[in-house]
Every structure is written in C-alpha cells, then in structure tokens.
Design an enzyme around this catalytic site. Sequence first.
Site, PDB file in Angstrom:
ATOM      1  N   SER A 189     -22.095 -31.919  68.179  1.00 15.53           N
ATOM      2  CA  SER A 189     -23.550 -31.998  68.334  1.00 15.53           C
ATOM      3  C   SER A 189     -24.146 -32.724  67.142  1.00 15.53           C
ATOM      4  CB  SER A 189     -24.119 -30.573  68.388  1.00 15.53           C
ATOM      5  OG  SER A 189     -25.534 -30.588  68.293  1.00 15.53           O
ATOM      6  N   TYR A 202     -24.404 -21.475  65.308  1.00 20.69           N
ATOM      7  CA  TYR A 202     -24.040 -22.551  66.242  1.00 20.69           C
ATOM      8  C   TYR A 202     -23.706 -23.832  65.483  1.00 20.69           C
ATOM      9  CZ  TYR A 202     -24.906 -26.176  69.823  1.00 20.69           C
ATOM     10  OH  TYR A 202     -24.811 -27.262  70.668  1.00 20.69           O
TER      11      TYR A 202
HETATM   12  P1  NAD Z   1     -25.003 -25.772  79.682  1.00 19.96           P
HETATM   13  O1  NAD Z   1     -25.583 -24.442  79.517  1.00 19.96           O
HETATM   14  O2  NAD Z   1     -25.246 -26.482  80.958  1.00 19.96           O
HETATM   15  O3  NAD Z   1     -23.443 -25.743  79.455  1.00 19.96           O
HETATM   16  C1  NAD Z   1     -22.792 -24.850  78.586  1.00 19.96           C
HETATM   17  C2  NAD Z   1     -21.740 -24.166  79.405  1.00 19.96           C
HETATM   18  O4  NAD Z   1     -20.919 -23.385  78.547  1.00 19.96           O
HETATM   19  C3  NAD Z   1     -22.284 -23.188  80.427  1.00 19.96           C
HETATM   20  O5  NAD Z   1     -22.553 -23.802  81.658  1.00 19.96           O
HETATM   21  C4  NAD Z   1     -21.154 -22.174  80.542  1.00 19.96           C
HETATM   22  O6  NAD Z   1     -20.417 -22.407  81.735  1.00 19.96           O
HETATM   23  C5  NAD Z   1     -20.267 -22.471  79.360  1.00 19.96           C
HETATM   24  N1  NAD Z   1     -19.938 -21.258  78.619  1.00 19.96           N
HETATM   25  C6  NAD Z   1     -20.671 -20.618  77.683  1.00 19.96           C
HETATM   26  N2  NAD Z   1     -20.000 -19.534  77.255  1.00 19.96           N
HETATM   27  C7  NAD Z   1     -18.832 -19.501  77.939  1.00 19.96           C
HETATM   28  C8  NAD Z   1     -17.715 -18.641  77.932  1.00 19.96           C
HETATM   29  N3  NAD Z   1     -17.649 -17.582  77.105  1.00 19.96           N
HETATM   30  N4  NAD Z   1     -16.694 -18.892  78.793  1.00 19.96           N
HETATM   31  C9  NAD Z   1     -16.725 -19.967  79.618  1.00 19.96           C
HETATM   32  N5  NAD Z   1     -17.758 -20.823  79.645  1.00 19.96           N
HETATM   33  C10 NAD Z   1     -18.791 -20.594  78.819  1.00 19.96           C
HETATM   34  O7  NAD Z   1     -25.531 -26.640  78.449  1.00 19.96           O
HETATM   35  P2  NAD Z   1     -25.060 -28.066  77.864  1.00 19.96           P
HETATM   36  O8  NAD Z   1     -26.156 -28.462  76.966  1.00 19.96           O
HETATM   37  O9  NAD Z   1     -24.611 -28.974  78.921  1.00 19.96           O
HETATM   38  O10 NAD Z   1     -23.826 -27.677  76.934  1.00 19.96           O
HETATM   39  C11 NAD Z   1     -22.601 -28.347  76.960  1.00 19.96           C
HETATM   40  C12 NAD Z   1     -22.144 -28.640  75.548  1.00 19.96           C
HETATM   41  O11 NAD Z   1     -23.025 -29.575  74.966  1.00 19.96           O
HETATM   42  C13 NAD Z   1     -22.125 -27.423  74.625  1.00 19.96           C
HETATM   43  O12 NAD Z   1     -20.938 -27.453  73.855  1.00 19.96           O
HETATM   44  C14 NAD Z   1     -23.322 -27.661  73.737  1.00 19.96           C
HETATM   45  O13 NAD Z   1     -23.161 -27.061  72.478  1.00 19.96           O
HETATM   46  C15 NAD Z   1     -23.313 -29.160  73.657  1.00 19.96           C
HETATM   47  N6  NAD Z   1     -24.582 -29.740  73.202  1.00 19.96           N
HETATM   48  C16 NAD Z   1     -25.713 -29.604  73.942  1.00 19.96           C
HETATM   49  C17 NAD Z   1     -26.892 -30.130  73.472  1.00 19.96           C
HETATM   50  C18 NAD Z   1     -28.184 -29.993  74.252  1.00 19.96           C
HETATM   51  O14 NAD Z   1     -29.229 -30.317  73.714  1.00 19.96           O
HETATM   52  N7  NAD Z   1     -28.163 -29.536  75.481  1.00 19.96           N
HETATM   53  C19 NAD Z   1     -26.923 -30.812  72.249  1.00 19.96           C
HETATM   54  C20 NAD Z   1     -25.755 -30.944  71.526  1.00 19.96           C
HETATM   55  C21 NAD Z   1     -24.581 -30.398  71.999  1.00 19.96           C
END
Ligand code: NAD
Length: 297
Positions: A189, A202
């Site tokens: 991230s 985080y």
């Molecule tokens: P999202 O909520 O759609 O996806 C995160 C997913 O993590 C969830 O759908 C869930 O299925 C899974 N998850 C969480 N805990 C879990 C567990 N214990 N077991 C199995 N699955 C689990 O949100 P997103 O933003 O698409 O996140 C995806 C990745 O992107 C993450 O690693 C997040 O840190 C990263 N990210 C997101 C952003 C943002 O702004 N959305 C920014 C930087 C990084």
Amino acid sequence: MANDPKLRDPRTLYPQPPFPQQEQPEPGLAQEMEPLPDHGEESYKGSRRLQGRRALITGGDSGIGRAVAIAYAREGAEVCINYLPVEGPDAGQVADLLTGEGHSLHKMPGDVSDEATARKLVNDAAEKMGGLDILVINAGKQITQPHLTEISSEQFDQTMKTNVYAMFWMTQEALKVMPPGAAIINVTSIQGYKPSAQILDYATTKFAIRGFTEGLAPLALERGIRVNGIAPGPFWTPLQPSHGQPMEKVEHFGEGNPMGRPGQPAEIAPAFVYLASNEASYTVGEILGVTGGKPTS
Ligand code: NAD
Ligand code: MG
C-alpha cells in the site's frame, strides 16, 4: 470504462467525492456500497494473456481482488477465489458473472488468519486446478482507531495474522508447488511508504509486506518464480466504509489525492495481469505503485 480506448481525462473518468455517508460492519460487502465500485464487470476485455494459467486470489470476492479475478478469468486463466465465509454474497456475484461467461471459477471460503486454513488453501487450490501458476496475496484487514493507545492487542494480532502471517504461510506452501514461470504478487500500500497515524498497525503490516516481497524475490527466482508487489493508493472498496477509515472521511475518500478521487478496482487490475504474464518476465522484486499521483518516495 478503464479499458475504453477512447481518449479520456482520468480525473473525471469515475465518481468524485463527496460520497454518500455509509458504514458497514467489517469486512463489508461491495454490493452495499454507494456508488457501486467498478470491478471491470462491463469493461474488461481479455486477450488470452494468461491462457491456461491457474490462479489463486485471496480476497477475490470484492474490491481489488474481484477486479483481478475478472481480468484473470477473461485473460483465459482458471481462478480460485478465497474470502471470509460472511462474504458469500459478494463471492456469489463474481462467481455467477464469470461462470455465466463460461470461465472456470472456484469459490474457496476460509479464514487465512488461521495457519492450517492458509496452508491448506494453497494446496487445495493446486489440487483443484491441477497446479498453481499465480498466487495473488491480496486479503487485508484495516481497522482505524482514533489513537494508537486504542489499538487492542487483539486487533494488532489479527491485523498481523491476516496481512503478514498469512502471506508467510501461503508463500511457504506455494514455493513447494509452483513451477518455473509462476508468479506471486503481494499487495502492499501507499501506507507501506507513508504511514497514517490512525492505522499504524495496518501500515506496519504493509511495510512488512514490502520488505518480505523484496527479500523473497531473489530467493524465489532460484526456482524460476517471479515475486513482485503492488502498492495501491486510495481505492473505492468495502475495506474503507467497514471501519477502514473514520466514517466522516469515507465521504471525502480520495479527495486530497492529486487525482481528486479514489481509484476504482478496474483501474488496478491490469497491473496484476502484467505482473502475472510472460510480458513481465524481466520484472522481479518490483513494487508497482498505482496511487493516483501520490508519490511513494
Ligand atoms: P476488500 O475489502 O474488497 O478486500 C479485502 C479482502 O480481504 C476482503 O474481501 C476479504 O475477503 C479479505 N479478508 C480479510 N480478512 C480475511 C481473512 N481473515 N481471511 C480471508 N480473507 C480475508 O478491499 P480492497 O481494498 O480491495 O483490499 C484488497 C487489498 O488492497 C488489501 O490488502 C488492502 O490492504 C489493499 N489496499 C487497499 C487500498 C484501498 O484504498 N482500498 C489501498 C492500499 C492497499
Ligand atoms: Mg470482500
């Protein structure tokens, strides 16, 4: 829209803040968000860049992971998605879409913060598909707290387990089964470069993911496996309105970014396609930033 070849101004390509006030319990559902995120359902067109590949994507039910599942399937890959059992409705939506198009998609619910589950997931996916060529470690937990002193040990532990330990466990299993030419893609991230005080637990995991990715890359390359990472900026996914941000910040999510809006999952999936494909054969140990203009350095 992201895949439309017509010349477009990126700043106005997608919804801009302010967004409606909204709050969901963790982990949240994409289908409850307003506006709905764009995962490329209508727009992503494949061109056989991953024909015949077998991919496992954690967190593949929603957000970035769902966009990657859609892109990979339409590029010709067989795909397993993992997610938490409570996210069944989102997983069902993407599974119906892709199987309806004739693609091969397997739903594999399970909590990756549990060691046995995380390890078994990789082996089950490899067994189901007859091998494993792509592993996208994308599942993540992000819970905001007003102050560091309010992060409980339990939250710290669960965030570490989900974001860091699961990556370690799954990587160990994957290295045993992946063939030369395979690819692992970890999701860090902008928080892995510029940590925010309200999500320090985080952010710490995202620094760890970056370090693990860079350190693992030369080691895995000894087996012909390429390891890279992606660093998203702000993306419109259920992670944010399910306590990933203070609720008042969700309305203004992405506003302070040079792009003036959050990214949509469809805008980052092509980076995952690139890193998984043979086109990235010389790209190893790289962290690709997709941040909407926010510098990582
Ligand atoms: P999202 O909520 O759609 O996806 C995160 C997913 O993590 C969830 O759908 C869930 O299925 C899974 N998850 C969480 N805990 C879990 C567990 N214990 N077991 C199995 N699955 C689990 O949100 P997103 O933003 O698409 O996140 C995806 C990745 O992107 C993450 O690693 C997040 O840190 C990263 N990210 C997101 C952003 C943002 O702004 N959305 C920014 C930087 C990084
Ligand atoms: Mg989800």
